[in-house]
Design an enzyme around this catalytic site. Structure first.
Site: not given
Length: 149
Positions: A8, A65, A67, A98, A133
């Site tokens: 963004d 973005c 955060t 993982h 995993h």
């Protein structure tokens, strides 16, 4: 490997730095935008990357973005997408080794460029371990099948 990448407005600068790094490493990347710092809605860009990964059109994706939180939430709504918000080398490596993360999410406001490039490098170079995993990923896939909408 062919990557989808988008940001963004808040991730635009870091996206351009990551695109330069990918170009230097000869990694093929499709840029879905944004094209500047004018305010846009992050879901519009996360949707394009997540959908391309979910449908198998592109192998993996990178979303950026402010955060990384909004992009992560949006991308993980798509079947088969395992979007991982990474903040350092440890989370980048674990997300691949993982969790077989196929979308990397970064936050421009919480990472410096050097760390972000290191995260991308590690994320691209790390293979999925499978083994125990894989059993866990199978359980996640079962959740997606049980709740298709």
């Amino acid at each position: 490997m062919k990557l989808a990448i988008a940001s963004d407005h808040a991730g635009f600068g870091l996206k351009n730095r990551i695109l330069r790094y990918l170009s230097e490493k000869k990694v093929d990347a499709v840029d879905f935008g944004a094209d500047g710092r004018d305010s846009v809605d992050y879901p519009d860009y996360a949707i394009q990357v997540a959908e391309s990964v979910s449908k198998g059109t592109l192998d993996r994706g990178i979303l950026i973005c402010g955060t990384g939180i909004g992009m992560s939430i949006t991308a993980n709504k798509f079947p088969g997408v395992r979007a991982a918000l990474c903040h350092n080398a440890v989370t980048a490596e674990a997300s691949r080794r993982h969790n077989d993360a196929n979308v990397l999410v970064l936050g421009e406001r919480v990472l410096d460029e050097e760390t972000a490039v290191q995260i991308v490098r590690i994320w691209l170079e790390t293979d999925f371990e499978a083994g125990r995993h894989q059993r866990r990923l199978d359980k996640i896939h079962a959740i997606e099948k049980a709740h298709p909408d």
